[in-house]
Design an enzyme around this catalytic site. Structure first.
Site, PDB file in Angstrom:
ATOM      1  N   HIS A  49       0.754  -1.180  -0.052  1.00  0.00           N
ATOM      2  CA  HIS A  49      -0.009  -0.133   0.117  1.00  0.00           C
ATOM      3  C   HIS A  49       0.887   1.364   0.109  1.00  0.00           C
ATOM      4  O   HIS A  49       0.323   2.062  -0.618  1.00  0.00           O
ATOM      5  CB  HIS A  49      -0.793   0.013   1.326  1.00  0.00           C
ATOM      6  CG  HIS A  49      -2.041  -0.817   1.011  1.00  0.00           C
ATOM      7  ND1 HIS A  49      -2.167  -2.088   1.209  1.00  0.00           N
ATOM      8  CD2 HIS A  49      -3.603  -0.486   1.001  1.00  0.00           C
ATOM      9  CE1 HIS A  49      -3.397  -2.511   1.045  1.00  0.00           C
ATOM     10  NE2 HIS A  49      -4.085  -1.608   0.942  1.00  0.00           N
ATOM     11  N   ARG A  95      -0.983   2.345   7.519  1.00  0.00           N
ATOM     12  CA  ARG A  95      -0.674   1.044   7.533  1.00  0.00           C
ATOM     13  C   ARG A  95      -0.303   0.387   8.914  1.00  0.00           C
ATOM     14  O   ARG A  95      -0.550  -0.578   9.284  1.00  0.00           O
ATOM     15  CB  ARG A  95       0.243   0.762   6.591  1.00  0.00           C
ATOM     16  CG  ARG A  95      -0.439   1.150   4.867  1.00  0.00           C
ATOM     17  CD  ARG A  95      -1.609   0.686   4.650  1.00  0.00           C
ATOM     18  NE  ARG A  95      -1.650  -1.171   4.733  1.00  0.00           N
ATOM     19  CZ  ARG A  95      -2.726  -1.557   4.755  1.00  0.00           C
ATOM     20  NH1 ARG A  95      -3.877  -1.076   5.183  1.00  0.00           N
ATOM     21  NH2 ARG A  95      -2.799  -2.868   4.600  1.00  0.00           N
ATOM     22  N   HIS A 100       1.167  -3.219   8.758  1.00  0.00           N
ATOM     23  CA  HIS A 100       2.701  -3.207   8.852  1.00  0.00           C
ATOM     24  C   HIS A 100       3.358  -2.449   9.933  1.00  0.00           C
ATOM     25  O   HIS A 100       2.896  -1.632  10.645  1.00  0.00           O
ATOM     26  CB  HIS A 100       2.858  -2.297   7.661  1.00  0.00           C
ATOM     27  CG  HIS A 100       2.511  -2.967   6.290  1.00  0.00           C
ATOM     28  ND1 HIS A 100       3.287  -3.901   5.736  1.00  0.00           N
ATOM     29  CD2 HIS A 100       1.568  -2.935   5.309  1.00  0.00           C
ATOM     30  CE1 HIS A 100       3.015  -4.301   4.640  1.00  0.00           C
ATOM     31  NE2 HIS A 100       1.805  -3.679   4.521  1.00  0.00           N
ATOM     32  N   ASP A 150       8.543  -1.338   7.650  1.00  0.00           N
ATOM     33  CA  ASP A 150       7.943  -1.625   6.418  1.00  0.00           C
ATOM     34  C   ASP A 150       7.279  -0.624   5.632  1.00  0.00           C
ATOM     35  O   ASP A 150       7.985  -0.450   4.403  1.00  0.00           O
ATOM     36  CB  ASP A 150       6.685  -2.695   6.616  1.00  0.00           C
ATOM     37  CG  ASP A 150       7.014  -3.861   7.295  1.00  0.00           C
ATOM     38  OD1 ASP A 150       8.058  -4.365   7.250  1.00  0.00           O
ATOM     39  OD2 ASP A 150       5.954  -4.183   7.805  1.00  0.00           O
TER      40      ASP A 150
END
Length: 246
Positions: free
Chosen positions: A157, A190, A196, A200
């Protein structure tokens, strides 16, 4: 290992089906290899991972803000039109296939090209996502089954969202600050979602820049970028490039 390969093949097939009418600017073999470009994700006993845990707690706290949590829910939707809609206000123009065909074509083709970059490192590192490692729940619990075992590093994403921001900022540099700020927020969503780790997301902003730079080596991309900039100028009257001093 066989399970990881299965998920990679399944994902790649999904891209091909979803984008069967879109010809990428470059093949994944022509793009930089993120396994070679990016460092390995932090080990779970490293000082860097301690920061991931701190940021996870931050994300958990952000869920208490209903407005921010709602943005994170919208940012979790995995399709291009939903992504583009989040940039309409900072970009200063509604992005759509019918209303802005050249800009839309640039975005779709560019993202179809660079999205594939993060498939290999996800399978190679196969990092546990926060909700898996901690035995916790995501903000959007319904996503847990689909994401479990899919690999956390890097964040797809974030890679997609920040690439989109970089492209739109090139088309409308006058709004680059607000466009890039929204792209940054897209990655933070995220962490808030619990999908995540912060590391990340951090790596994915770099991977987006790597893919964005690679696109600029492709003549077809450069031609389409020029068409997108011209379309933006015609629709808004705003110049997309700074005038040269004489």
């Amino acid at each position: 290992m066989k399970k990881n390969l299965f998920f990679v093949l399944l994902f790649v097939c999904g891209i091909c089906v979803a984008n069967d009418e879109v010809q990428p600017y470059m093949t994944v073999e022509q793009l930089p290899n993120l396994i070679k470009c990016l460092p390995a994700p932090p080990a779970f006993d490293s000082p860097e991972f301690a920061n991931d845990l701190v940021r996870y707690a931050w994300g958990r706290q952000q869920r208490m803000d209903e407005k921010r949590a709602e943005i994170a829910r919208r940012d979790a939707v995995w399709n291009y039109d939903s992504l583009f809609a989040e940039f309409n206000i900072p970009f200063g123009l509604v992005i759509s296939k019918e209303g802005t065909p050249e800009i839309y074509k640039l975005l779709i083709t560019s993202l179809t090209t660079t999205d594939a970059m993060r498939v290999a490192p996800k399978a190679f590192y196969h990092r546990l996502r926060p909700f898996e490692y901690l035995g916790d729940h995501m903000l959007i619990e319904s996503e847990e089954q689909d994401l479990r075992g899919e690999g956390s590093y890097p964040s797809g994403h974030t890679h997609r969202g920040y690439t989109c921001a970089l492209l739109l900022a090139e088309i409308n540099p006058a709004n680059a600050d607000t466009i890039l700020a929204r792209g940054w927020m897209y990655g933070e969503s995220r962490v808030i979602d619990g999908a995540h780790w912060q590391s990340d997301v951090d790596a994915s902003r770099v991977s987006a820049a790597i893919g964005y730079g690679a696109l600029h080596t492709c003549p077809a991309f450069l031609d389409q970028m020029a068409l997108a900039q011209t379309e933006f100028l015609k629709m808004t009257g705003k110049c997309t490039k700074k005038s040269k001093k004489r």
